[in-house]
Write a protein that holds these residues in place. Structure first.
Motif, short mmCIF file in Angstrom:
data_model
loop_
_atom_site.label_atom_id
_atom_site.label_comp_id
_atom_site.label_asym_id
_atom_site.label_seq_id
_atom_site.Cartn_x
_atom_site.Cartn_y
_atom_site.Cartn_z
N GLY A 181 37.97 48.55 29.89
CA GLY A 181 38.26 47.57 28.84
C GLY A 181 39.21 48.01 27.74
N ALA A 182 39.74 49.23 27.82
CA ALA A 182 40.70 49.66 26.79
C ALA A 182 42.03 48.92 26.99
CB ALA A 182 40.91 51.16 26.87
N ALA A 183 42.87 48.89 25.96
CA ALA A 183 44.18 48.24 26.08
C ALA A 183 44.96 48.91 27.21
CB ALA A 183 44.93 48.36 24.77
N PRO A 184 45.70 48.13 28.03
CA PRO A 184 46.38 48.68 29.21
C PRO A 184 47.19 49.93 28.90
CG PRO A 184 46.60 46.30 29.18
CD PRO A 184 45.92 46.68 27.90
N ASN A 185 47.09 50.92 29.79
CA ASN A 185 47.88 52.14 29.74
C ASN A 185 47.73 52.94 28.45
OD1 ASN A 185 49.13 51.73 32.36
ND2 ASN A 185 50.14 49.98 31.40
N THR A 186 46.52 52.92 27.89
CA THR A 186 46.25 53.75 26.72
C THR A 186 45.46 55.00 27.08
OG1 THR A 186 44.33 52.39 26.20
CG2 THR A 186 46.37 51.89 25.02
N MET A 229 29.33 45.40 39.35
CA MET A 229 30.34 44.93 40.30
C MET A 229 31.48 44.19 39.61
SD MET A 229 28.52 43.82 43.83
CE MET A 229 29.30 44.62 45.23
N GLU A 230 31.16 43.52 38.51
CA GLU A 230 32.20 42.78 37.80
C GLU A 230 33.25 43.72 37.21
OE1 GLU A 230 30.31 40.09 35.03
OE2 GLU A 230 29.37 39.13 36.77
N LYS A 273 38.02 44.18 53.72
CA LYS A 273 38.21 44.95 52.48
C LYS A 273 37.78 44.18 51.24
CE LYS A 273 41.08 48.78 53.11
NZ LYS A 273 40.03 49.78 53.03
N ASN A 274 37.42 44.96 50.22
CA ASN A 274 37.27 44.43 48.86
C ASN A 274 36.29 43.28 48.71
OD1 ASN A 274 38.89 46.18 47.53
ND2 ASN A 274 40.75 45.00 47.95
N LEU A 275 35.06 43.54 49.11
CA LEU A 275 34.03 42.51 48.93
C LEU A 275 33.38 42.80 47.59
CD1 LEU A 275 32.91 42.79 52.59
CD2 LEU A 275 34.04 40.85 51.53
N ASN A 276 33.68 41.95 46.61
CA ASN A 276 33.27 42.33 45.26
C ASN A 276 32.03 41.62 44.74
OD1 ASN A 276 34.43 39.91 44.88
ND2 ASN A 276 36.24 40.67 43.81
N SER A 277 31.20 41.10 45.64
CA SER A 277 29.87 40.65 45.23
C SER A 277 28.95 40.70 46.44
CB SER A 277 29.90 39.23 44.65
OG SER A 277 29.87 38.27 45.69
#
Ligand code: ADP
Ligand code: ZN
Ligand code: MG
Length: 496
Positions: free
Chosen positions: A47-52, A207-208, A235-239
């Motif tokens: 959750g930090a600001a992107p690329n910080t 998971m979120e 691939k990528n089953l996110n729930s």
């Protein structure tokens, strides 16, 4: 028409599916809950600001060298032990080479032929009560890639955005044996795996936030056949729900292909939950050749017997053990023990309340009953419960000690929930307590008997169930402060 894509055969009917046995193996990525990343000192946070949260190491700048995070290794060891794996004395990091915009190094640092741990298992309980053991082939450590965002921005039709905050987060990849035979078994396996990770504190498995990600390998074979069919990787089953739906779709698709006389192509597919279908992402021919080789910037990871023993000794109790103890030590029913170990936070809450109450079974009753209902109505998790487990325990102790009736406690708990106050404070302010003066109670009961001659007659004529009517009257007359058992007792004496 040769060479052109032909329409896919229809999905199999339930009758056709019944002729086949699905075979499923899962590959699960768990993000380890370390303070910092696996090979650098950047924070491992969401959750930090992107690329910080980036540095030369996780940005893959030339000359930057990785340093292995000890906490990541210890959490991965705990994960291995929770899955009953053997931890190897020596494991080796390897470069897995591929190009992707969110992978600045151009390779992932993973483990290949010598993973951290192997030969484990997870037990699942099937609906008929039977316990089935699912093999865990291996657990290895690796660093995570960054995140590419392809939509959500005003210029997303022209650009994709890359956030490297996640690059270098520590992961454990857990590969199962192809031991599952239905989407339900896969669901149960992932549930148990997640619980084991949460109870040990290895990961919160949110998971979120992508802390738990799952790929499913699915094949089908004719019932009775010995050889496995060709597998497809989704691939990528996110729930959990998508995992189940994707597997069920894939089973129906594969049986449909086979029943139409076709063959299953070995490929990687993606699941689209919007239409509940999987679609092909790449075929075997397009599969990556990762050109694995031992990572030259890291020495092999040595785990001494002494280190392993120390980590083992620090392992918290696992959900299965806790469930058993709730039954054997606390005298709970299997079902309640199951409910109360749904999350570690709930199990911890219950256990503190049980201890404070002195009556574990009554504590289970209140936690799964009234307290759960209050939490649900307020849309709160047990972690945010305004009633501390100690205070719930006190309330229950007051019932057990005869100072409160269950009925009064039911009135008091919502007030505790609202104000966070102790039960006793509310009792004193509102003058609520169980009526302990039996002389006073006797007088009230006599009054009720005198006022209801018809019911007295019925009772004496043998209709003993009218005693409930009298108890109800007494509870009403005392605003719930009478102990129903004491009222019944007095009634039985007076009504003969
Ligand atoms: P690969 O060489 O493609 O990586 P692996 O043998 O390493 O394949 O297995 C990867 C995953 O696929 C494991 O979880 C394994 O249990 C599962 N798997 C392997 N063969 C099958 C099969 N025929 N059907 C379903 N799952 C399978
Ligand atoms: Zn970094
Ligand atoms: Mg493999």
């Amino acid at each position: 028409m040769k060479g052109m894509a032909t329409a896919a055969p229809p999905l199999a009917t339930p009758e056709q599916i019944a002729l086949y046995e699905p075979v499923i193996g899962l590959e699960v990525h768990v993000q380890l809950g370390t303070r910092t990343k696996i090979f650098c000192a950047c924070p491992n946070e969401f959750g930090a600001a992107p690329n910080t949260n980036v540095c030369p190491v996780c940005l893959g700048l030339p000359g930057a060298l990785p340093v292995l995070n000890q906490q990541a290794v210890e959490l991965a060891m705990q994960a291995s032990l929770a899955l009953h794996c053997e931890v190897r004395g020596q494991s080796v990091f390897a470069r897995k080479n591929y190009f992707y915009p969110d992978l600045p190094k151009g390779y992932q640092i993973s483990q290949y032929d010598r993973p951290l741990a192997e030969h484990g298992w997870v037990e699942i309980e099937l609906p008929d009560g039977a316990v089935k053991r699912i093999g865990v082939t291996r657990l290895h450590m690796e660093d995570d890639a960054g995140k590419s965002t392809h939509d959500g921005y005003r210029d997303s039709s022209q650009y994709s955005y890359v956030d490297l905050n996640r690059t270098g987060s520590p992961l454990a990849e857990i590969v199962s044996e192809p031991d599952m035979r239905s989407s339900d078994e896969a669901f149960l396996y992932l549930t148990e795996l997640k619980l084991a990770m949460q109870f040990t504190g290895v990961s919160n498995c949110d998971m979120e936030k992508g802390n738990l990600r799952c790929d499913a390998n699915v094949s089908v074979r004719k019932r009775g056949a010995e050889k496995f069919g060709t597998k497809v990787e989704i691939k990528n089953l996110n729930s959990f729900r998508f995992l189940k739906q994707a597997i069920d779709f894939e089973i129906a698709r594969q049986v449909g292909v086979l029943e139409a006389g076709g063959a299953i192509a070995q490929e990687t597919r993606l699941y689209n939950p919007d239409v509940d279908e999987t679609f092909s992402m790449r075929s075997k021919e397009e599969a990556h050749d990762y050109r694995y080789f031992p990572e030259p910037d890291l020495v092999p990871l040595a785990v001494s017997g002494e280190w392993l023993a120390r980590v083992k000794a620090s392992m918290p109790e696992l959900p299965a053990g806790r469930r058993k103890r709730f039954v054997s030590e606390h005298g709970l029913r299997e079902y309640d023990a199951q409910v109360l170990t749904a999350t570690r936070a709930l199990a911890d809450y219950y256990e503190v309340a049980a201890k404070a109450s002195g009556d574990p079974r009554m504590a289970a009753h209140w936690v799964t009953g009234d307290l759960a209902a209050l939490l649900k109505a307020a849309g709160k998790e047990v972690e945010e419960c305004p009633v501390s487990p100690e205070r719930l325990g006190e309330l229950i102790a007051l019932i057990a000690g005869g100072e409160l009736t269950g009925k009064l406690a039911k009135e008091i708990l919502p007030k505790m929930f609202e104000t966070g106050e102790a039960a006793r404070a509310i009792m004193e302010r509102e003058g609520l307590k169980a009526m302990s003066d039996s002389g006073e109670l006797e007088k009230i009961v006599e009054g009720i008997i005198a006022a209801n001659p018809k019911q007295v007659e019925q009772y004496r004529a043998g209709k003993t169930s009218v005693i409930q009517f009298f108890v109800g009257q007494a509870m009403k007359a005392t605003r719930g402060q009478a102990n129903p058992a004491a009222v019944s007792e007095i009634l039985r004496q007076k009504l003969v």
